[in-house]
Scaffold this active site. Sequence first.
Site, PDB file in Angstrom:
ATOM      1  N   THR A  67       6.511  -1.891  -4.654  1.00 42.25           N
ATOM      2  CA  THR A  67       5.495  -2.709  -4.007  1.00 42.25           C
ATOM      3  C   THR A  67       5.757  -4.181  -4.263  1.00 42.25           C
ATOM      4  OG1 THR A  67       3.120  -2.939  -3.615  1.00 42.25           O
ATOM      5  CG2 THR A  67       3.780  -2.537  -5.902  1.00 42.25           C
ATOM      6  N   LYS A  71       9.696  -5.433  -2.522  1.00 43.05           N
ATOM      7  CA  LYS A  71      10.039  -4.539  -1.405  1.00 43.05           C
ATOM      8  C   LYS A  71      11.299  -4.954  -0.627  1.00 43.05           C
ATOM      9  CE  LYS A  71       5.955  -2.370   0.318  1.00 43.05           C
ATOM     10  NZ  LYS A  71       4.914  -2.389   1.331  1.00 43.05           N
ATOM     11  N   ASP A 107       5.775   3.532   5.406  1.00 43.20           N
ATOM     12  CA  ASP A 107       4.562   2.918   5.983  1.00 43.20           C
ATOM     13  C   ASP A 107       4.419   3.193   7.482  1.00 43.20           C
ATOM     14  OD1 ASP A 107       3.443   1.817   3.701  1.00 43.20           O
ATOM     15  OD2 ASP A 107       4.487  -0.096   3.924  1.00 43.20           O
TER      16      ASP A 107
HETATM   17  P1  NAP Z   1       1.263 -10.423   4.878  1.00 41.39           P
HETATM   18  O1  NAP Z   1       2.701 -10.068   5.009  1.00 41.39           O
HETATM   19  O2  NAP Z   1       0.829 -11.497   3.946  1.00 41.39           O
HETATM   20  O3  NAP Z   1       0.742 -10.774   6.385  1.00 41.39           O
HETATM   21  C1  NAP Z   1      -0.597 -11.072   6.627  1.00 41.39           C
HETATM   22  C2  NAP Z   1      -0.801 -11.504   8.072  1.00 41.39           C
HETATM   23  O4  NAP Z   1      -2.182 -11.859   8.210  1.00 41.39           O
HETATM   24  C3  NAP Z   1      -0.015 -12.749   8.462  1.00 41.39           C
HETATM   25  O5  NAP Z   1       0.203 -12.724   9.859  1.00 41.39           O
HETATM   26  C4  NAP Z   1      -0.972 -13.880   8.110  1.00 41.39           C
HETATM   27  O6  NAP Z   1      -0.784 -15.051   8.857  1.00 41.39           O
HETATM   28  C5  NAP Z   1      -2.290 -13.253   8.499  1.00 41.39           C
HETATM   29  N1  NAP Z   1      -3.379 -13.811   7.715  1.00 41.39           N
HETATM   30  C6  NAP Z   1      -3.482 -13.855   6.371  1.00 41.39           C
HETATM   31  N2  NAP Z   1      -4.644 -14.423   6.000  1.00 41.39           N
HETATM   32  C7  NAP Z   1      -5.270 -14.767   7.140  1.00 41.39           C
HETATM   33  C8  NAP Z   1      -6.493 -15.423   7.426  1.00 41.39           C
HETATM   34  N3  NAP Z   1      -7.318 -15.803   6.451  1.00 41.39           N
HETATM   35  N4  NAP Z   1      -6.830 -15.622   8.708  1.00 41.39           N
HETATM   36  C9  NAP Z   1      -6.001 -15.224   9.674  1.00 41.39           C
HETATM   37  N5  NAP Z   1      -4.814 -14.611   9.478  1.00 41.39           N
HETATM   38  C10 NAP Z   1      -4.453 -14.383   8.228  1.00 41.39           C
HETATM   39  O7  NAP Z   1       0.404  -9.159   4.469  1.00 41.39           O
HETATM   40  P2  NAP Z   1       0.712  -7.628   4.855  1.00 41.39           P
HETATM   41  O8  NAP Z   1       1.546  -7.022   3.803  1.00 41.39           O
HETATM   42  O9  NAP Z   1       1.196  -7.608   6.260  1.00 41.39           O
HETATM   43  O10 NAP Z   1      -0.736  -6.967   4.703  1.00 41.39           O
HETATM   44  C11 NAP Z   1      -1.789  -7.248   5.604  1.00 41.39           C
HETATM   45  C12 NAP Z   1      -2.981  -6.382   5.247  1.00 41.39           C
HETATM   46  O11 NAP Z   1      -2.667  -5.012   5.451  1.00 41.39           O
HETATM   47  C13 NAP Z   1      -3.429  -6.502   3.777  1.00 41.39           C
HETATM   48  O12 NAP Z   1      -4.831  -6.500   3.726  1.00 41.39           O
HETATM   49  C14 NAP Z   1      -2.921  -5.234   3.139  1.00 41.39           C
HETATM   50  O13 NAP Z   1      -3.743  -4.791   2.067  1.00 41.39           O
HETATM   51  C15 NAP Z   1      -3.009  -4.261   4.300  1.00 41.39           C
HETATM   52  N6  NAP Z   1      -2.051  -3.169   4.170  1.00 41.39           N
HETATM   53  C16 NAP Z   1      -2.538  -1.905   4.146  1.00 41.39           C
HETATM   54  C17 NAP Z   1      -1.682  -0.844   4.046  1.00 41.39           C
HETATM   55  C18 NAP Z   1      -2.225   0.563   4.036  1.00 41.39           C
HETATM   56  O14 NAP Z   1      -1.500   1.479   3.627  1.00 41.39           O
HETATM   57  N7  NAP Z   1      -3.454   0.769   4.487  1.00 41.39           N
HETATM   58  C19 NAP Z   1      -0.285  -1.062   3.962  1.00 41.39           C
HETATM   59  C20 NAP Z   1       0.185  -2.374   3.994  1.00 41.39           C
HETATM   60  C21 NAP Z   1      -0.720  -3.427   4.085  1.00 41.39           C
HETATM   61  P3  NAP Z   1       0.141 -16.248   8.308  1.00 41.39           P
HETATM   62  O15 NAP Z   1       1.533 -15.700   8.288  1.00 41.39           O
HETATM   63  O16 NAP Z   1      -0.064 -17.330   9.296  1.00 41.39           O
HETATM   64  O17 NAP Z   1      -0.371 -16.576   6.931  1.00 41.39           O
END
Ligand code: NAP
Length: 288
Positions: A67, A71, A107
């Site tokens: 994680t 990753k 995933d």
């Molecule tokens: P990440 O790589 O940091 O990407 C987050 C995305 O959301 C980016 O496009 C970012 O935009 C945008 N973002 C972040 N904060 C924001 C805000 N306040 N307002 C608007 N846009 C925002 O994160 P990730 O790994 O993709 O994860 C995203 C979410 O999915 C997390 O909550 C994570 O816990 C969840 N997740 C869940 C699982 C599951 O198994 N259920 C698996 C993976 C992830 P910018 O690039 O412009 O900052």
Amino acid sequence: MQITAKTQKVGLLGWPLGHSLSPAMHNAAFAASGLDYIYLPLSTPPNLLSQAVAGIRALGFVGVNVTIPHKVAIMDYLDEVDISAKLVGAVNTIVVKEARLIGYNTDADGYIRSLEQAGITIAGKSAVIFGAGGAARAVVAGLVGADIASVTIGARDQSKADGIAQLFAGAVPVNGVAWDSSAFAAALSQTNLVVNATPLGMYPAIAGQPSVPWDLLQQSVVISDLVYNPPITSFIAEGTRRGHTVVGGAGMLIEQGALAFELWTGCKADTQVMRQALLAGLEAINKN
Ligand code: NAP
């Protein structure tokens, strides 16, 4: 459970591990299956990652989950990277086979399985995704692999949405747009599935949700949130209130874990037991 020299070892490489619920989910599934396995949290600072990987090999681990923040960096230390991890650009599961370390990503398939568990099929449908990070890329990989007809990725930074779109555009149209554009609104008005792949709504800022123009959506649209803490986010609650079918993020977390369990053991995981362990763990975290 009795741990002996025969107990098979798996674990989680990450830093910091904080409140990870993977040990609880996997150990519950191992206990339920009667398999003599143990899942250990393996907190690994980035500057010691190569030593930790050598340790996995030397100590006879069957495999590990990987994680944040390892990753992508972990790929440099593996003997082989499976297509599932190449598509997502990250490894979340390693299997040790005959002393060779093979990296996978569960995933994308975990996400599709979570939709299937909710009775939702993807082939021939269209999807709109909020967010353009690692999770969005995994969701796009899953959807394209499940024969979706089109995907629109919307982000506050259009270049990030474009970046993912370009990786997948081929037989299937995958477009990246700014989420305040008219193209995004048009896609939302025609889509079958809306996915939140941002952290908006995640504990403790639980009031957040992506700004969906709800009146544009067709009534049959499925609302999907990747955020799993809390299990019922503001976005999921709003979708339910408006009469949409909803799928929360716990399903993806459980199914990606179940797929890793299957890669390590060759046996099916009891996902109901994993769900109970996850929900109990979330309740305990949110109480403190
Ligand atoms: P990440 O790589 O940091 O990407 C987050 C995305 O959301 C980016 O496009 C970012 O935009 C945008 N973002 C972040 N904060 C924001 C805000 N306040 N307002 C608007 N846009 C925002 O994160 P990730 O790994 O993709 O994860 C995203 C979410 O999915 C997390 O909550 C994570 O816990 C969840 N997740 C869940 C699982 C599951 O198994 N259920 C698996 C993976 C992830 P910018 O690039 O412009 O900052």
